[in-house]
Each structure stands twice: as C-alpha cells, then as structure tokens.
Write a protein that holds these residues in place. Sequence first.
Motif, mmCIF file in Angstrom:
data_model
loop_
_atom_site.group_PDB
_atom_site.id
_atom_site.type_symbol
_atom_site.label_atom_id
_atom_site.label_comp_id
_atom_site.label_asym_id
_atom_site.label_seq_id
_atom_site.Cartn_x
_atom_site.Cartn_y
_atom_site.Cartn_z
ATOM 1 N N ASN A 1 0.748 -1.286 0.063
ATOM 2 C CA ASN A 1 0.221 0.003 0.053
ATOM 3 C C ASN A 1 0.766 1.284 0.037
ATOM 4 O O ASN A 1 0.401 2.238 0.541
ATOM 5 C CB ASN A 1 -0.986 0.080 1.118
ATOM 6 C CG ASN A 1 -2.004 -0.940 0.925
ATOM 7 O OD1 ASN A 1 -2.691 -1.020 0.265
ATOM 8 N ND2 ASN A 1 -2.338 -1.802 2.024
ATOM 9 N N LYS B 1 2.535 -0.477 -6.650
ATOM 10 C CA LYS B 1 1.936 -0.458 -5.485
ATOM 11 C C LYS B 1 1.259 -2.044 -5.179
ATOM 12 O O LYS B 1 0.727 -2.455 -6.131
ATOM 13 C CB LYS B 1 0.744 0.344 -5.391
ATOM 14 C CG LYS B 1 0.147 0.289 -3.891
ATOM 15 C CD LYS B 1 -1.214 1.391 -3.834
ATOM 16 C CE LYS B 1 -0.888 2.780 -3.689
ATOM 17 N NZ LYS B 1 -2.005 3.594 -3.428
ATOM 18 N N VAL C 1 -0.471 -5.378 -2.852
ATOM 19 C CA VAL C 1 -1.394 -5.603 -1.821
ATOM 20 C C VAL C 1 -1.215 -7.090 -1.682
ATOM 21 O O VAL C 1 -1.477 -7.793 -2.694
ATOM 22 C CB VAL C 1 -2.755 -5.029 -1.835
ATOM 23 C CG1 VAL C 1 -3.531 -5.800 -0.600
ATOM 24 C CG2 VAL C 1 -2.762 -3.387 -1.986
#
Length: 508
Positions: A82, A93, A95
């Motif tokens: 994140n 990014k 996750v």
Amino acid sequence: MTKHLRNQKGATMVIVLMLLVLLVILGFSAISMADNQTKRVSWHQQREQALQYAEAGIHRYMAELSKDPNFYKTQASTNMQNIDTVYQDGYFKIVCTQPSIADPYINVTSTGWHKNSANIKRTITAKLQKKDLLQNAATTNTGSDVFWYTNRYMRGDVIYGPLHINGNLVVSGKVGDDYADGGPLFYDKVTYSGNYIIEPGSWFASDTKWFNPVYNTVDGEVKPEKVPRTGMPSMNEDLRAQADEDYVFQGRTCIYIDGSTLYIRNKGGSRTSTSLPSNGIIYVRGNTGNNKWGLNTANVFVSGKLNGRLTIAAENDIYITATDPTAWDTPNAASTPASSGGVTYYDLNNQTITADNRNTLITGCDDMLGLIANRNVRILHYYWPKADGYTNGWGSPSERDVAPNNLNIHAAICAVTGSFEYEEHRDGPKKGTLTVLGSVIQNRTGPLSGYSVNLVDLDSFTNITDPLHDRLSGYGRIFMHDPRMMYESPPSFMGPNNSGWEIIEWHE
C-alpha cells in the motif's frame, strides 16, 4: 469578347485561394493525425510500461519470498504494501493476502503506472503456491516391488492428503470402508513415477474403491496418475550452522518435550532442563551406523507434547518413544507398554484428530514440529536407554517391548536416506493405530507392520492364517496431512534450496 475575358481575371485568384485553404486544412489534418498517432504511441508505451511496473511489483515480492519463504508473515512484508514504490520511470503498489487453511495461497495484487501518466494504470494479480514436499501427506523416493511384502500400502492404511512415490506404487488389500481392517484407502490425489503394481492377491478385487475418484480419475478410469519424478531433499547442511551452540549435542541424546520446556540427557549425563531454542533448531551430531545405543552415535530418542515450534535434526537415527526417554530408572513398565505415546501438539489438548475435525482443530494450533534424520525415523520397539546403554538379557521379548499400543505423532518427518518405520516390525504383537498428523518424507517406503502371506483377497479367505485380519504385528497406518504445511513449515525444515513459492495463476 475582350470585355468578357477581362471579367474572368478574378476566377484565378479564387481558385488559388481555395487551393490554399484546402492545403491548410490538409496540413492541419496531417498535423492532427500525426499528433494523435504520437499520443496513441505514447499511450500504448505508457500502458506497456505500466504493465512492466506492475509485473516488477510481483517479482519484487517473490524475490523476498525466495530469501525467506515465511516473508509474508513479517513486518517487512507489511511495510512493502500500500505504498507507491519507485521503479525506473514509474511506480508500483502491491497488496497481498496471507495464506490460510481455507485459502493456502498468497494472492499478490500489483498496480503499475508511469510517473508522467498517473491516470494510465494496469493491475495484475498472481496466485502463489508454496513448492516443497510438505504439501503431501507422504512422499517417497523409492517405492517397492511385488516381492517385498511389507513396504507397501495395504489393509489398515488410510491416507488423508496427497501422496507421491518416485518409484513403484504397490497396493494390496480388500477394498471397501465396511471391510474390517480394510484398505488401503486414499482420500486425496495419488501419483507415482515408476510402476503401478496391484499385489497378486488383489487381482480378484476391483481397485476402484481404493482411490477417491474426485482426485484420481485418469482417462475416465479411477486410478492414480503417473507423473515425472520430483526432487528429494538432502540433509540440510544449514541446520548445523544455524543452530545455537547450546543446542548442538554430540552423541546419543534423549529429549522429552514438556510444553515449552525441554528435558535433555546427552550421552550418559544427567537430566537437564532448558527452554526451546530461540531459532527453533536442535542439532545432534556424531557417529553414524547401526550402534543404536552407542553413546557417541548421533541418535535421538524423543517424546512429549510441544508448545511452540521446533526442528530436531540427527545425523543418524531418530526414535519416537512411548514416554519420557530421559527417565532411565524404568522403561515405563516394559511388560505392559503404554496405551498411547509419541509426540503431539500442546494446542490440540489431547483431542482425537479425525478427517472431519482436522481443519477445525488445527486452525487454532500454532505448534509445529520437524524431525529430520539423515538415516531413519523409527518407532522404538525394544529396550530403553540407560547410562551405559540398554540392559542385556532384560526379560522375554514381550517384556522388552516398549512400543505403545497406539501412537500419535504430530510432526513433519524426513528420513533423508532411510525410512519412516516401526523397528523390528515383524516381531511382537499386533498393535493398534499409528496416527500421523503432518507430512512424511522418506527415501524408501518404510514398513510399519508385519503381515501374513496373502493368497487371494476374498471376503472369506484372505490369507493362510487369519481369514479376517492379515496384519500380524505393528500398526495400522493413518496419515493425515497438516493443511498448514501447504504454506509453512517447522523452523528451517526444508532449507532454502528445497522450498519456495511459484506462480500458478496470473491475470490482469
């Protein structure tokens, strides 16, 4: 006539102006088209770069997993997620989801974009699966042949979890759940790399009920699948280097696990207590060979109940005992072996593990044990450790029998060059059930029981001596895979060269 020609002089100017206007329009159109094409090329390039940056996020995370298979549990993993991570001329990014019993995979979602085009983003998701032998309930390098009767899967054997044999898969037995001491019964995927051999006494029985058709249907037929050989582990040399010197022992070592406390007797020394090692590794080195009770032989005798995580590695053999092997005054009533014994997990509170409650009970368990022997992992059958070895001439064979009637083992077991087996499996009385919760990795299929000679596998005449039960000694085998071992393992159990994560699904 002259006047008429004079009136046409303005037409040339109009035509020229019209041509100029047309040329200007065409010029602007060409410029606009070129500009649009440039924008399209740039847009396409930025989309491709965004995809590359997203892929870079996946590979960055996998690089960390290759260094530490348990990286997903660390704070460093949380810190990677994140946030906009700089990569070349852009960002990604990521996750991640942590694996669980219900979903034993790591799902990594990564979004990438160029630094000048934050509105052009691409997102990919990769499903990662851990790749090591602990994903099987049992893995064997060498199978058996039709003449070596005990090294096979037969009556009394029940396997809950995947099973793979690099060599021959040999099965023998009467099929059906309603058959007393029936089996073998395989409830999950079964694969082999050698030959699939049905023992001659079983030719008159259909083998389709041995295997779960959900996992074992090949070309419309219920049977195991032949697959390429898989790599097998060697003794993890890193274990010796990783072990704290206080937990490296020379020669015969007896270990009783009492929760998070260890009671240890090394060679002929006194009984000492200590806590679990901080890195979870005990290493026993010394002589190798068949001197079972030799004080300088790198053998381990172990039992108890573990509260925590621990890997015990021995350069020779590991013996699993009925009771505390550090209590040398008595071998726990040798003439009447304990009703149960072995090594179990504290968090399971002595509850009986079944196929129905396994996942529920193990979900709340954080304990995990690894047993690695360079030769064999055995169930201790005869005699008991003493300061100077066992006592010669100690009673009749039945009085020397220290194996429990039932045995529970919660552990990942690895017999690098040998077998997981019951010592002197043909001797002594018929025992009860051996239940293993975890994973068994062995070089050779190890015998856990002794059987009479089988003739034909019919309901009323299964063998020469006993028409109903042909197991004469040893244990009926129940192997239950620990579902947590789909994604984690005991401390440093497989080593960095034998474990890791791989992508099994990828989509944008």
